[in-house]
Design a protein around this motif. Structure first.
Motif, PDB file in Angstrom:
ATOM      1  N   ALA A  48       0.827  -1.208   0.000  1.00 43.70           N
ATOM      2  CA  ALA A  48       0.000   0.000   0.000  1.00 43.70           C
ATOM      3  C   ALA A  48       0.860   1.255   0.000  1.00 43.70           C
ATOM      4  O   ALA A  48       0.511   2.252  -0.626  1.00 43.70           O
ATOM      5  CB  ALA A  48      -0.930  -0.006   1.214  1.00 43.70           C
ATOM      6  N   PHE A  49       1.991   1.224   0.694  1.00 41.44           N
ATOM      7  CA  PHE A  49       2.849   2.398   0.741  1.00 41.44           C
ATOM      8  C   PHE A  49       3.705   2.552  -0.507  1.00 41.44           C
ATOM      9  O   PHE A  49       4.212   3.640  -0.775  1.00 41.44           O
ATOM     10  CB  PHE A  49       3.729   2.379   1.991  1.00 41.44           C
ATOM     11  CG  PHE A  49       3.001   2.838   3.222  1.00 41.44           C
ATOM     12  CD1 PHE A  49       2.639   4.158   3.370  1.00 41.44           C
ATOM     13  CD2 PHE A  49       2.664   1.945   4.212  1.00 41.44           C
ATOM     14  CE1 PHE A  49       1.967   4.598   4.494  1.00 41.44           C
ATOM     15  CE2 PHE A  49       1.995   2.360   5.346  1.00 41.44           C
ATOM     16  CZ  PHE A  49       1.634   3.687   5.488  1.00 41.44           C
ATOM     17  N   LYS A  50       3.878   1.508  -1.300  1.00 38.14           N
ATOM     18  CA  LYS A  50       4.618   1.645  -2.562  1.00 38.14           C
ATOM     19  C   LYS A  50       3.823   2.482  -3.552  1.00 38.14           C
ATOM     20  O   LYS A  50       4.367   3.304  -4.261  1.00 38.14           O
ATOM     21  CB  LYS A  50       4.907   0.272  -3.167  1.00 38.14           C
ATOM     22  CG  LYS A  50       6.053  -0.442  -2.515  1.00 38.14           C
ATOM     23  CD  LYS A  50       6.323  -1.749  -3.226  1.00 38.14           C
ATOM     24  CE  LYS A  50       7.438  -2.495  -2.526  1.00 38.14           C
ATOM     25  NZ  LYS A  50       7.691  -3.804  -3.143  1.00 38.14           N
ATOM     26  N   ASN A  51       2.525   2.241  -3.605  1.00 40.84           N
ATOM     27  CA  ASN A  51       1.658   3.037  -4.473  1.00 40.84           C
ATOM     28  C   ASN A  51       1.312   4.307  -3.711  1.00 40.84           C
ATOM     29  O   ASN A  51       0.523   4.287  -2.778  1.00 40.84           O
ATOM     30  CB  ASN A  51       0.404   2.228  -4.814  1.00 40.84           C
ATOM     31  CG  ASN A  51      -0.473   2.944  -5.803  1.00 40.84           C
ATOM     32  OD1 ASN A  51      -0.173   4.048  -6.238  1.00 40.84           O
ATOM     33  ND2 ASN A  51      -1.578   2.313  -6.150  1.00 40.84           N
ATOM     34  N   GLN A  52       1.890   5.422  -4.086  1.00 43.96           N
ATOM     35  CA  GLN A  52       1.799   6.648  -3.283  1.00 43.96           C
ATOM     36  C   GLN A  52       0.367   7.129  -3.095  1.00 43.96           C
ATOM     37  O   GLN A  52       0.024   7.641  -2.046  1.00 43.96           O
ATOM     38  CB  GLN A  52       2.670   7.749  -3.893  1.00 43.96           C
ATOM     39  CG  GLN A  52       4.145   7.486  -3.765  1.00 43.96           C
ATOM     40  CD  GLN A  52       4.592   7.364  -2.318  1.00 43.96           C
ATOM     41  OE1 GLN A  52       4.194   8.132  -1.466  1.00 43.96           O
ATOM     42  NE2 GLN A  52       5.412   6.377  -2.043  1.00 43.96           N
ATOM     43  N   GLY A  53      -0.474   6.984  -4.100  1.00 44.32           N
ATOM     44  CA  GLY A  53      -1.860   7.436  -3.955  1.00 44.32           C
ATOM     45  C   GLY A  53      -2.575   6.652  -2.869  1.00 44.32           C
ATOM     46  O   GLY A  53      -3.179   7.218  -1.960  1.00 44.32           O
ATOM     47  N   LEU A  54      -2.501   5.362  -2.939  1.00 43.83           N
ATOM     48  CA  LEU A  54      -3.134   4.508  -1.935  1.00 43.83           C
ATOM     49  C   LEU A  54      -2.409   4.626  -0.603  1.00 43.83           C
ATOM     50  O   LEU A  54      -3.036   4.658   0.443  1.00 43.83           O
ATOM     51  CB  LEU A  54      -3.140   3.050  -2.410  1.00 43.83           C
ATOM     52  CG  LEU A  54      -3.804   2.040  -1.490  1.00 43.83           C
ATOM     53  CD1 LEU A  54      -5.271   2.384  -1.289  1.00 43.83           C
ATOM     54  CD2 LEU A  54      -3.660   0.643  -2.057  1.00 43.83           C
ATOM     55  N   PHE A  58      -4.062   5.822   2.900  1.00 45.64           N
ATOM     56  CA  PHE A  58      -3.982   4.972   4.087  1.00 45.64           C
ATOM     57  C   PHE A  58      -3.343   5.727   5.245  1.00 45.64           C
ATOM     58  O   PHE A  58      -3.831   5.689   6.374  1.00 45.64           O
ATOM     59  CB  PHE A  58      -3.173   3.710   3.762  1.00 45.64           C
ATOM     60  CG  PHE A  58      -3.018   2.772   4.922  1.00 45.64           C
ATOM     61  CD1 PHE A  58      -4.062   1.967   5.320  1.00 45.64           C
ATOM     62  CD2 PHE A  58      -1.822   2.710   5.622  1.00 45.64           C
ATOM     63  CE1 PHE A  58      -3.930   1.099   6.390  1.00 45.64           C
ATOM     64  CE2 PHE A  58      -1.679   1.852   6.694  1.00 45.64           C
ATOM     65  CZ  PHE A  58      -2.734   1.040   7.076  1.00 45.64           C
ATOM     66  N   LYS A  59      -2.270   6.455   4.946  1.00 45.89           N
ATOM     67  CA  LYS A  59      -1.574   7.224   5.984  1.00 45.89           C
ATOM     68  C   LYS A  59      -2.485   8.311   6.557  1.00 45.89           C
ATOM     69  O   LYS A  59      -2.528   8.536   7.770  1.00 45.89           O
ATOM     70  CB  LYS A  59      -0.310   7.842   5.388  1.00 45.89           C
ATOM     71  CG  LYS A  59       0.564   8.553   6.378  1.00 45.89           C
ATOM     72  CD  LYS A  59       1.833   9.051   5.697  1.00 45.89           C
ATOM     73  CE  LYS A  59       2.712   9.795   6.663  1.00 45.89           C
ATOM     74  NZ  LYS A  59       3.925  10.308   6.022  1.00 45.89           N
ATOM     75  N   LYS A  60      -3.246   8.971   5.699  1.00 48.15           N
ATOM     76  CA  LYS A  60      -4.162  10.017   6.138  1.00 48.15           C
ATOM     77  C   LYS A  60      -5.251   9.438   7.044  1.00 48.15           C
ATOM     78  O   LYS A  60      -5.539   9.980   8.113  1.00 48.15           O
ATOM     79  CB  LYS A  60      -4.790  10.689   4.913  1.00 48.15           C
ATOM     80  CG  LYS A  60      -5.745  11.797   5.223  1.00 48.15           C
ATOM     81  CD  LYS A  60      -6.303  12.381   3.931  1.00 48.15           C
ATOM     82  CE  LYS A  60      -7.432  13.337   4.226  1.00 48.15           C
ATOM     83  NZ  LYS A  60      -8.061  13.805   2.988  1.00 48.15           N
ATOM     84  N   LYS A  61      -5.872   8.341   6.625  1.00 46.44           N
ATOM     85  CA  LYS A  61      -6.924   7.721   7.429  1.00 46.44           C
ATOM     86  C   LYS A  61      -6.376   7.202   8.757  1.00 46.44           C
ATOM     87  O   LYS A  61      -7.025   7.318   9.801  1.00 46.44           O
ATOM     88  CB  LYS A  61      -7.581   6.562   6.662  1.00 46.44           C
ATOM     89  CG  LYS A  61      -8.390   6.994   5.488  1.00 46.44           C
ATOM     90  CD  LYS A  61      -9.619   7.744   5.948  1.00 46.44           C
ATOM     91  CE  LYS A  61     -10.473   8.125   4.769  1.00 46.44           C
ATOM     92  NZ  LYS A  61     -11.634   8.908   5.135  1.00 46.44           N
ATOM     93  N   PHE A  62      -5.186   6.647   8.727  1.00 45.86           N
ATOM     94  CA  PHE A  62      -4.580   6.137   9.957  1.00 45.86           C
ATOM     95  C   PHE A  62      -4.265   7.282  10.914  1.00 45.86           C
ATOM     96  O   PHE A  62      -4.491   7.176  12.120  1.00 45.86           O
ATOM     97  CB  PHE A  62      -3.309   5.330   9.622  1.00 45.86           C
ATOM     98  CG  PHE A  62      -2.754   4.574  10.790  1.00 45.86           C
ATOM     99  CD1 PHE A  62      -3.415   3.478  11.292  1.00 45.86           C
ATOM    100  CD2 PHE A  62      -1.554   4.960  11.369  1.00 45.86           C
ATOM    101  CE1 PHE A  62      -2.908   2.773  12.367  1.00 45.86           C
ATOM    102  CE2 PHE A  62      -1.037   4.268  12.446  1.00 45.86           C
ATOM    103  CZ  PHE A  62      -1.713   3.172  12.954  1.00 45.86           C
ATOM    104  N   SER A  63      -3.778   8.407  10.378  1.00 49.25           N
ATOM    105  CA  SER A  63      -3.498   9.578  11.221  1.00 49.25           C
ATOM    106  C   SER A  63      -4.788  10.127  11.812  1.00 49.25           C
ATOM    107  O   SER A  63      -4.832  10.496  12.994  1.00 49.25           O
ATOM    108  CB  SER A  63      -2.802  10.666  10.407  1.00 49.25           C
ATOM    109  OG  SER A  63      -1.541  10.224   9.980  1.00 49.25           O
ATOM    110  N   GLU A  64      -5.851  10.172  11.026  1.00 47.87           N
ATOM    111  CA  GLU A  64      -7.148  10.626  11.533  1.00 47.87           C
ATOM    112  C   GLU A  64      -7.641   9.701  12.643  1.00 47.87           C
ATOM    113  O   GLU A  64      -8.173  10.164  13.653  1.00 47.87           O
ATOM    114  CB  GLU A  64      -8.178  10.684  10.411  1.00 47.87           C
ATOM    115  CG  GLU A  64      -7.943  11.805   9.416  1.00 47.87           C
ATOM    116  CD  GLU A  64      -8.897  11.738   8.230  1.00 47.87           C
ATOM    117  OE1 GLU A  64      -9.800  10.866   8.232  1.00 47.87           O
ATOM    118  OE2 GLU A  64      -8.733  12.537   7.302  1.00 47.87           O
TER     119      GLU A  64
END
Length: 70
Positions: A48-54, A58-64
Motif C-alpha cells: 500500500a505504501f509503494k503506491n503513493q496514492g493509496l 492509508f496514511k491520512k486515514k490512519f493519522s485521523e
C-alpha cells in the motif's frame, strides 16, 4: 501369536494417545499461524505504501484514526 498381536495393539494405542495429548505440537502451529498473519499484513501494508496514492490515503486515514483516539 495372539499375545503378540495384543501387545502390538497396546503399544500402538499408547503411542497414538501420546501424540494426541501432546500440546506442544498444536501450540507450535498456533504460533506459525500468528507469524503468517503478521507477514501477510506487513506485505499488504508495504504494498500500500509503494503506491503513493493509496499509501497517502492509508496514511491520512490512519493519522485521523489516531487523532480521534487521543
Amino acid at each position: 501369536m495372539r499375545v503378540a498381536m495384543r501387545d502390538s495393539m497396546i503399544k500402538l494405542y499408547v503411542k497414538t494417545t501420546g501424540y494426541i495429548r501432546n500440546q506442544r505440537g498444536s501450540q507450535a502451529l498456533e504460533w506459525i499461524g500468528i507469524a503468517a498473519v503478521i507477514v501477510i499484513l506487513t506485505g499488504v501494508i508495504s504494498t500500500a505504501f509503494k503506491n503513493q496514492g493509496l499509501g497517502n490515503d492509508f496514511k491520512k486515514k490512519f493519522s485521523e484514526f489516531l487523532d480521534n483516539i487521543g
